[in-house]
Structure formats: C-alpha cells, structure tokens
Write an enzyme that holds these catalytic residues in place. Structure first.
Site, short mmCIF file in Angstrom:
data_model
loop_
_atom_site.label_atom_id
_atom_site.label_comp_id
_atom_site.label_asym_id
_atom_site.label_seq_id
_atom_site.Cartn_x
_atom_site.Cartn_y
_atom_site.Cartn_z
N ASP A 79 0.70 -1.79 4.52
CA ASP A 79 1.91 -0.97 4.57
C ASP A 79 3.13 -1.85 4.86
O ASP A 79 4.26 -1.40 4.76
CB ASP A 79 1.78 0.09 5.67
CG ASP A 79 0.56 1.01 5.47
OD1 ASP A 79 0.09 1.12 4.33
OD2 ASP A 79 0.10 1.59 6.47
N GLU B 9 0.57 -0.82 -4.92
CA GLU B 9 -0.47 0.21 -5.12
C GLU B 9 0.15 1.58 -4.92
O GLU B 9 0.97 1.77 -4.02
CB GLU B 9 -1.60 0.02 -4.09
CG GLU B 9 -2.77 0.98 -4.26
CD GLU B 9 -2.74 2.22 -3.36
OE1 GLU B 9 -3.65 3.05 -3.47
OE2 GLU B 9 -1.78 2.40 -2.56
N HIS C 188 0.84 -1.20 0.00
CA HIS C 188 0.00 0.00 0.00
C HIS C 188 0.88 1.25 0.00
O HIS C 188 1.59 1.51 0.97
CB HIS C 188 -0.90 -0.02 1.24
CG HIS C 188 -1.78 1.17 1.37
ND1 HIS C 188 -1.68 2.06 2.42
CD2 HIS C 188 -2.78 1.64 0.58
CE1 HIS C 188 -2.59 3.01 2.28
NE2 HIS C 188 -3.26 2.78 1.18
N ARG C 189 0.87 1.97 -1.09
CA ARG C 189 1.78 3.10 -1.33
C ARG C 189 3.23 2.60 -1.24
O ARG C 189 4.12 3.31 -0.78
CB ARG C 189 1.54 4.25 -0.35
CG ARG C 189 0.08 4.69 -0.24
CD ARG C 189 -0.13 5.81 0.76
NE ARG C 189 -1.54 5.88 1.17
CZ ARG C 189 -2.01 6.62 2.17
NH1 ARG C 189 -1.20 7.39 2.86
NH2 ARG C 189 -3.29 6.61 2.48
N ASP D 280 -0.88 6.10 -5.67
CA ASP D 280 -1.90 7.08 -6.02
C ASP D 280 -1.31 8.06 -7.04
O ASP D 280 -0.13 8.41 -6.95
CB ASP D 280 -2.33 7.85 -4.77
CG ASP D 280 -2.63 6.91 -3.62
OD1 ASP D 280 -3.70 6.31 -3.63
OD2 ASP D 280 -1.75 6.75 -2.73
N HIS E 1 -0.26 10.95 -2.63
CA HIS E 1 -1.55 10.61 -2.03
C HIS E 1 -2.42 11.80 -1.65
O HIS E 1 -3.58 11.90 -2.07
CB HIS E 1 -1.35 9.72 -0.80
CG HIS E 1 -2.64 9.37 -0.13
ND1 HIS E 1 -3.21 10.15 0.86
CD2 HIS E 1 -3.50 8.35 -0.34
CE1 HIS E 1 -4.36 9.61 1.24
NE2 HIS E 1 -4.56 8.50 0.54
N GLU F 225 -4.05 3.98 -8.41
CA GLU F 225 -5.29 4.57 -7.91
C GLU F 225 -5.39 6.02 -8.37
O GLU F 225 -4.54 6.85 -8.03
CB GLU F 225 -5.36 4.49 -6.38
CG GLU F 225 -6.72 5.02 -5.91
CD GLU F 225 -6.85 5.16 -4.41
OE1 GLU F 225 -6.09 4.56 -3.64
OE2 GLU F 225 -7.75 5.93 -4.01
N LYS G 170 -6.57 9.64 -8.26
CA LYS G 170 -7.07 10.61 -7.28
C LYS G 170 -7.31 11.92 -8.03
O LYS G 170 -6.45 12.81 -8.07
CB LYS G 170 -6.02 10.86 -6.19
CG LYS G 170 -5.68 9.66 -5.32
CD LYS G 170 -6.52 9.64 -4.07
CE LYS G 170 -5.97 8.68 -3.04
NZ LYS G 170 -7.00 7.91 -2.35
O1 G3P Z 1 -6.74 1.75 -3.01
C1 G3P Z 1 -6.75 1.36 -1.69
C2 G3P Z 1 -6.39 2.51 -0.77
O2 G3P Z 1 -5.17 3.03 -1.19
C3 G3P Z 1 -7.47 3.55 -0.74
O3 G3P Z 1 -7.25 4.54 0.18
O4 G3P Z 1 -6.57 6.77 0.90
O5 G3P Z 1 -4.94 4.92 1.02
O6 G3P Z 1 -5.58 5.89 -1.17
P1 G3P Z 1 -6.02 5.57 0.22
MG MG Z 2 -4.46 4.60 -2.48
#
Ligand code: G3P
Ligand code: MG
Length: 249
Positions: free
Chosen positions: A239, A45, A18-19, A47, A60, A119, A121
C-alpha cells in the site's frame, strides 16, 4: 512458457502499488494510481468486477459499503448508481467526491506507463467478466504490459482460452499453495502470488524451480519488506510502494 518468463529474471524486485498507493489515498481510484507512480512503483495492481449492467469497474469489495457512500452488492447495482457514489470521503475529507473508475478510464489514464496487474474478482459471471476485460484491454492494445491474476482458477483459465499468450498470475492465501502451484503449471502462469506471510525459502525455491516469479501480497511493514527482499521474492505488493523502492537492494 508464454511471454513472461521475463519476470523471473527481472533485474530488481518489483514494487507493486496494491490498489494503487492505498495507504495514502483511497484504494482503486485514479488518484491512488497516480500517487503510486509518483512514489516510484513499477507496477500497479487493481481489482475488477462487473456491475449488474455489465460495466467493468475497478473495485475491491463485493459490496459498496466500506469504500463508498453507497450500499449493497456491486453485482446487483447498475453503473449509473455506482457513478454517482463518493469513493473518497471514507478515506478522508480531502478526497470527497472521487469516483469509482471504470476499467476503460483506468487503462486510458495509465496506458503503457507501467506494468499493470488486473486482478479478476468474479461473481457468478466469471466468464463474462473475463470477456469484457479482454475486450477493453484489446481496445487499448495493452496485453504486453498487463498481467491478469485471480484467486479464481476458472477466471484465469477463461483468460488463457480467450487470449493464449496472455500473462497470468495465480493468487493464493493460506491452504491454497498446492492448488495454486498446479494451476500455475497447467496454465503456464508467469507468477504465483502468495500472501506475504506464507513466503519462505522453500516456497520460493519451489516456484522458481517451476519457472514462476513470486509476487507477495501485501507487505507494508519495513521489516517484512526487507525479509521478503532477502529471501528472493520477485515482486512485492504494498500500500506504500515507496517502501519497497527504499528497501530493495
Ligand atoms: O493480488 C494481490 C492482492 O490484491 C490479493 O488480495 O484482497 O487485496 O485483492 P486482495
Ligand atoms: Mg487485489
């Protein structure tokens, strides 16, 4: 169903950084992505957003304040300014002077080494963001190894229109399930991506019944990761992607 009915039958639960490995390194930076791969992540993943002068950056928050030494909205800032920012010191002195990467730089760095979840945004320029992202992904010929996701259904619709075979995931949080499920059906998404605490047997049965994989975000606690594994999720954003690797059957 486009290309990706495959994720539902993925032989093991995907570990999705995640990120990047954002628990150990500054989020959404190249070092975070390489760390996630080192820790065994199957997917990364990150953003994406547009700067004022329409450069796609990997970032993000809507503003620069939390994760850089800059301030203000990304959408109001030119890339030349973003380029000069330090996106690492907030996380730790060892990471001083790490740059905010562009989408181009990240795609170049990761290539086909792993599954990538971009993702979207969007600010008020959602269509434009989608267009620039499509151009970049086409340039690197990476459509087969990328899943595009968003909370924003219009952005996902734009992606589907521009590239009919594209792989999509519909992200949602509390209160968003019905809207997300119907958008996923309409857009022939590959996955629905709910907030982890919303995921239970019922949600999984419904999503799988429609042919969608379930990717849950964001689980860092080992017990929560185990719970998600036991009820049959298909992917877990963490994470600490090594924790998913360690917990999955
Ligand atoms: O895509 C899953 C997650 O990343 C969504 O929330 O705010 O961490 O981008 P956020
Ligand atoms: Mg995200």
């Amino acid at each position: 169903m486009p290309l990706l009915a495959s994720l539902v039958v993925e032989p093991r639960i995907l570990s999705i950084g995640h990120r990047g490995a954002s628990g150990l390194t500054p989020e959404n930076t190249k070092i975070a992505f390489f760390k996630a791969l080192d820790l065994g992540a199957d997917a990364i993943e990150f953003d994406v957003q547009l700067t004022r002068d329409e450069v796609v950056i990997v970032f993000h928050d809507e503003t620069l304040d939390r994760t850089t030494d800059g301030a203000g909205r990304v959408a109001d800032t030119d890339f030349a300014t973003v380029r000069d920012l330090d996106a690492g010191s907030w996380f730790g002195t060892a990471f001083a002077k790490i740059e905010v990467p562009t989408l181009t730089e990240v795609l170049q760095a990761l290539g086909k080494r792993c599954l990538i979840n971009i993702e979207l945004k969007p600010d008020e320029r959602g269509e434009l963001l989608a267009k620039h992202v499509v151009t970049e992904v086409a340039r690197f010929d990476l459509f087969d190894s990328i899943v595009f996701s968003s909370f924003d259904i219009d952005s996902l619709s734009a992606m589907r229109r521009m590239v009919p075979g594209v792989r999509l995931g519909v992200v949602f949080a509390e209160g968003g399930e019905d809207r997300a499920m119907s958008a996923a059906r309409r857009l022939e998404a590959e996955s629905v991506n709910p907030e982890a605490r919303l995921v239970d047997d019922q949600l999984i049965a419904k999503a799988h019944g429609w042919g969608f994989a379930v990717w849950a975000w964001t689980a860092n606690d080992r017990k929560e990761i185990e719970r998600l594994c036991n009820i049959g999720v298909d992917g877990i954003f963490s994470d600490y992607p090594d924790r998913v690797v360690a917990a999955r059957p």
